[in-house]
Design a protein around this motif. Sequence first.
Motif, PDB file in Angstrom:
ATOM      1  N   UNK A  72       0.884  -1.105  -0.088  1.00 16.23           N
ATOM      2  CA  UNK A  72       0.098   0.208   0.084  1.00 16.23           C
ATOM      3  C   UNK A  72       1.132   1.192  -0.017  1.00 16.23           C
ATOM      4  N   UNK A  73       0.296   2.329  -0.439  1.00 18.25           N
ATOM      5  CA  UNK A  73       0.910   3.490  -0.503  1.00 18.25           C
ATOM      6  C   UNK A  73       0.598   4.889   0.098  1.00 18.25           C
ATOM      7  N   UNK A  74      -0.283   4.664   0.815  1.00 11.42           N
ATOM      8  CA  UNK A  74      -0.814   5.696   1.849  1.00 11.42           C
ATOM      9  C   UNK A  74      -1.682   5.334   2.844  1.00 11.42           C
ATOM     10  N   UNK A  75      -1.484   5.364   4.027  1.00 12.86           N
ATOM     11  CA  UNK A  75      -1.998   5.146   5.479  1.00 12.86           C
ATOM     12  C   UNK A  75      -2.843   5.978   6.140  1.00 12.86           C
ATOM     13  N   UNK A  76      -2.261   7.139   6.198  1.00 17.77           N
ATOM     14  CA  UNK A  76      -2.971   8.287   6.940  1.00 17.77           C
ATOM     15  C   UNK A  76      -2.751   7.949   8.491  1.00 17.77           C
ATOM     16  N   UNK A  77      -1.844   7.056   8.693  1.00 24.42           N
ATOM     17  CA  UNK A  77      -1.295   6.848  10.385  1.00 24.42           C
ATOM     18  C   UNK A  77       0.190   6.493  10.031  1.00 24.42           C
ATOM     19  N   UNK A  78       1.105   6.606  11.196  1.00 27.30           N
ATOM     20  CA  UNK A  78       2.438   6.734  10.833  1.00 27.30           C
ATOM     21  C   UNK A  78       2.891   5.324  10.330  1.00 27.30           C
ATOM     22  N   UNK A  79       3.898   5.282   9.792  1.00 32.32           N
ATOM     23  CA  UNK A  79       4.502   4.060   9.155  1.00 32.32           C
ATOM     24  C   UNK A  79       6.253   3.751   9.882  1.00 32.32           C
ATOM     25  N   UNK A  80       6.427   2.650  10.015  1.00 37.51           N
ATOM     26  CA  UNK A  80       7.968   2.439  10.506  1.00 37.51           C
ATOM     27  C   UNK A  80       9.077   3.098   9.565  1.00 37.51           C
ATOM     28  N   UNK A  81       8.895   3.007   8.466  1.00 43.44           N
ATOM     29  CA  UNK A  81       9.677   3.893   7.449  1.00 43.44           C
ATOM     30  C   UNK A  81      10.063   5.336   7.940  1.00 43.44           C
TER      31      UNK A  81
END
Length: 415
Positions: free
Chosen positions: A78-87
């Motif tokens: 996926x390419x957009x979460x709207x929440x934080x990501x570990x990256x």
Amino acid sequence: MKSSDLFARAKTLMPGGVSSPVRAIKPFPFYVERAAGSHLTTVDGDDLIDCCLGYGPLILGHANPHIREAIERQLEGGWLYGTPSPLELDLAGIIIGDHPGIGMVRFVSSGSEATMAAIRLARGYTGKQDIIKVEGGFHGAHDAVLVKAGSGATTLGVPDSAGVVADLVAHTRQVPYNDAEALETLLSENDDIAAFILEPIMGNIGPVLPGDDYLADVREITAAYDVLLILDEVITGYRIGIGGAEVLYGVKPDIATFGKIIGGGLPIGAFGGRRDIMELVAPAGPVYQAGTFSGNPASLAAGVATLRYLHDHPEIYRRLDDATRTIEEVAVDARRGSFVRMGSIFKHFFRSTSPRNYREVKECDTEAFSRFWKAMLDLGIFLPPSQFETNFLSAAHSDQDIDEIAEAYGSCLFA
Ligand SMILES: *Cc1c(COP(=O)(O)O)cnc(C)c1O
């Protein structure tokens, strides 16, 4: 469809036919069908060695397989979460680790957004209203920095674009580059200055390099007057080496801005700085900043892969420095104009000596540049189409590419 036909149609669909003004090459820009390594292939079937490289981000060249793999892996998740990501932690950790002056960062989607937020943050932190920029310095396309060059240091800024509120740019003062005295004079006469923002190496009219002590003097003077120093490292970050201008010149900013290379070719920006300053950014503090696409996972994946690759292959920087020296040796022989380079950025100025500031850059013979640019393109070398834009090389340029570029410089400058 050929480039000329595409552009004719584009002009009916988009202002000037382009998505950004510098691309409006006359009589029409070439359209690119694909890009790989150091080469562009146009829809007209031409194969070009690219020394523009997306205006700087592509230090590893086009469609680098490592970066592509990182992006593809991210796309599967996926390419957009709207929440934080570990990256986010990975890229923030690398940038903070490489820059001693940076304690925290905030990701945004472009360099313009980064400088806009950095200026707001400086005003929020100091409680002061005015900013100083360098004449001819470029920090993106937002109102506070769209000030006509040439308005003197002591006069109020004048808008450089229709639609910019005069009252707003009146708060933007300007000083010439490489003139620490002008900066000190302005600061001594005005106690409402929040920040001095500058490109450590002027990349958008140049490269114009800092004189021996200029950046150290700037650091000392801004500190003495309690004015924040914003280093705009959108071009220089990871371009002139790991740690950018901060490390190369040993000048610690209060706030720094990034973009271009840190996104590996996908849209990104970031600003960071001293922890006590950054903690004023929302939601930690009262300086508002937000964005739907901020910390976009695809950009972060490309950025992390790019910066890790650069860390694993630091020899890239030496090789690129050697490459621009090879081109310089030919250009200098031409005894026509002046050649400026710093690592993988370079430019030939049609002016007898290397320019030190915007006024001197403006003295260049732009008609001679245009003839040179066209002659280079005819030999299959794409340079940014303006005397006032920096050329770039990438790790993907082979020795043969470098030789071809140097030879083309030779024949076009001697012509
Ligand atoms: C390119 C650039 C910007 C603007 O970045 P965008 O991503 O185009 O908005 C800002 N500052 C400098 C020094 C730049 O070179």
